[in-house]
Design a protein around this motif. Structure first.
Motif, short mmCIF file in Angstrom:
data_model
loop_
_atom_site.label_atom_id
_atom_site.label_comp_id
_atom_site.label_asym_id
_atom_site.label_seq_id
_atom_site.Cartn_x
_atom_site.Cartn_y
_atom_site.Cartn_z
N HIS A 266 33.42 28.22 35.48
CA HIS A 266 34.20 29.21 34.72
C HIS A 266 33.42 30.52 34.61
O HIS A 266 32.22 30.58 34.87
N LEU A 267 34.12 31.55 34.16
CA LEU A 267 33.49 32.85 33.90
C LEU A 267 32.78 32.83 32.56
O LEU A 267 33.17 32.13 31.63
N ILE A 268 31.72 33.65 32.47
CA ILE A 268 31.04 33.91 31.20
C ILE A 268 30.84 35.42 31.11
O ILE A 268 30.54 36.08 32.11
N LEU A 269 31.02 35.98 29.92
CA LEU A 269 30.92 37.43 29.71
C LEU A 269 29.96 37.70 28.57
O LEU A 269 30.00 37.03 27.54
N LYS A 270 29.12 38.72 28.76
CA LYS A 270 28.19 39.16 27.72
C LYS A 270 28.47 40.63 27.43
O LYS A 270 28.47 41.46 28.34
N TYR A 271 28.71 40.96 26.15
CA TYR A 271 29.07 42.32 25.73
C TYR A 271 28.05 42.84 24.73
O TYR A 271 27.73 42.17 23.75
N HIS A 272 27.55 44.04 24.97
CA HIS A 272 26.58 44.67 24.07
C HIS A 272 27.00 46.12 23.87
O HIS A 272 27.04 46.90 24.81
N GLU A 273 27.36 46.45 22.64
CA GLU A 273 27.74 47.81 22.28
C GLU A 273 26.76 48.32 21.23
O GLU A 273 26.46 47.63 20.27
N PHE A 274 26.26 49.54 21.44
CA PHE A 274 25.31 50.09 20.47
C PHE A 274 25.34 51.61 20.49
O PHE A 274 25.87 52.22 21.44
N LEU A 275 24.81 52.22 19.46
CA LEU A 275 24.69 53.67 19.36
C LEU A 275 23.29 54.11 19.76
O LEU A 275 22.31 53.42 19.47
N THR A 276 23.20 55.25 20.40
CA THR A 276 21.91 55.83 20.71
C THR A 276 22.00 57.35 20.54
O THR A 276 23.09 57.90 20.41
N ARG A 277 20.86 58.00 20.51
CA ARG A 277 20.80 59.45 20.38
C ARG A 277 20.48 60.05 21.74
O ARG A 277 19.53 59.63 22.40
N VAL A 278 21.27 61.02 22.14
CA VAL A 278 21.05 61.70 23.42
C VAL A 278 21.16 63.20 23.21
O VAL A 278 21.80 63.67 22.26
N SER A 279 20.54 63.95 24.10
CA SER A 279 20.63 65.40 24.04
C SER A 279 22.03 65.84 24.46
O SER A 279 22.61 65.30 25.40
N ASN A 280 22.60 66.83 23.73
CA ASN A 280 23.92 67.34 24.11
C ASN A 280 23.82 68.56 25.04
O ASN A 280 24.83 69.18 25.37
N GLY A 281 22.60 68.89 25.44
CA GLY A 281 22.41 69.99 26.38
C GLY A 281 22.12 71.32 25.72
O GLY A 281 21.73 72.28 26.39
N ASN A 282 22.35 71.41 24.41
CA ASN A 282 22.07 72.65 23.70
C ASN A 282 20.62 72.67 23.21
O ASN A 282 20.05 71.62 22.89
N HIS A 283 20.07 73.87 23.11
CA HIS A 283 18.68 74.00 22.69
C HIS A 283 18.53 75.28 21.87
O HIS A 283 19.15 76.30 22.15
N SER A 284 17.72 75.17 20.82
CA SER A 284 17.39 76.37 20.04
C SER A 284 15.89 76.37 19.78
O SER A 284 15.27 75.30 19.72
N PHE A 285 15.32 77.55 19.59
CA PHE A 285 13.89 77.64 19.34
C PHE A 285 13.54 77.10 17.96
O PHE A 285 12.44 76.63 17.73
N ALA A 286 14.51 77.14 17.04
CA ALA A 286 14.25 76.66 15.68
C ALA A 286 14.27 75.14 15.60
O ALA A 286 13.43 74.53 14.92
#
Length: 202
Positions: A50-70
């Motif tokens: 038979h089939l077996i399925l493994k599911y892992h959902e999680f949150l992470t922090r990533v850069s949105n591409g914007n940058h400021s000197f501050a």
């Protein structure tokens, strides 16, 4: 059978962990082992082929591409989905012990203990979104080139019984679906019935 942190058999073990006054490594390892012997092993019986399925959902922090000197790079949260499916070639669960790797003197890294099942093949599913929809559906991705044809299901125990909780632990979901019917139900509920049909033909 679909196994989650809220499954009755798992909830009993979570209660032991949550009510313990002194959580330590011995209790953590004991509960992970009980999860395997009392929940996972019985769930696998009779599902060879038979089939077996493994599911892992999680949150992470990533850069949105914007940058400021501050503030430097601006970060945003992103939901990550890891889904893998295999076809069981047996129901014998194998424990692979933790391995400590030494790297230059005192430095080391640890390969955690694994709980593995034999499978004929394993493949990853990729999340996709329909216009205007927030819930992902899943399509076939790349097959996993496994050296030993083993499907690791240890992630559930590591998530539930851990002395260190990551920042976004509250958002983490881990589920294991065992058997063609349960995998079909899981995928159909996520508008991925076509993917299930393709998996059944493999």
């Amino acid at each position: 059978m679909i196994i989650t942190g809220n499954s009755p058999e798992v909830a009993v073990l979570k209660q032991v962990w949550n009510s313990a006054e002194g959580r330590d490594e011995d209790l953590m390892e004991d509960l992970r082992r009980r999860l395997m012997l009392q929940v996972l092993v019985p769930a696998m019986e009779g599902f060879s082929g038979h089939l077996i399925l493994k599911y892992h959902e999680f949150l992470t922090r990533v850069s949105n591409g914007n940058h400021s000197f501050a503030r430097g790079s601006e970060m945003e949260t992103k939901t990550v989905y890891w889904v893998s499916v295999g076809r069981l070639s047996g129901c014998d669960i194998e424990e692979v012990p933790e391995v400590v790797h030494r790297v230059q003197g005192e430095n080391k890294f640890v390969t955690p203990k694994k709980v593995r099942l034999p499978v004929h093949w394993e493949t990853f599913l990729m999340p996709q979104y329909q216009s205007g929809e927030y819930q992902a559906y899943f399509v076939l991705g790349e097959p996993n080139d496994m050296e030993e044809n083993k499907f690791d299901i240890s992630l559930l125990g590591y998530h539930l019984f851990s002395l260190m909780k990551p920042r976004f632990d509250w958002a983490t979901k881990i589920e294991i679906a065992v058997g063609n019917e349960s995998v079909g139900t899981w995928l159909t509920e996520r508008k991925s019935a076509q993917t299930f049909n393709m998996l059944m033909r493999r």
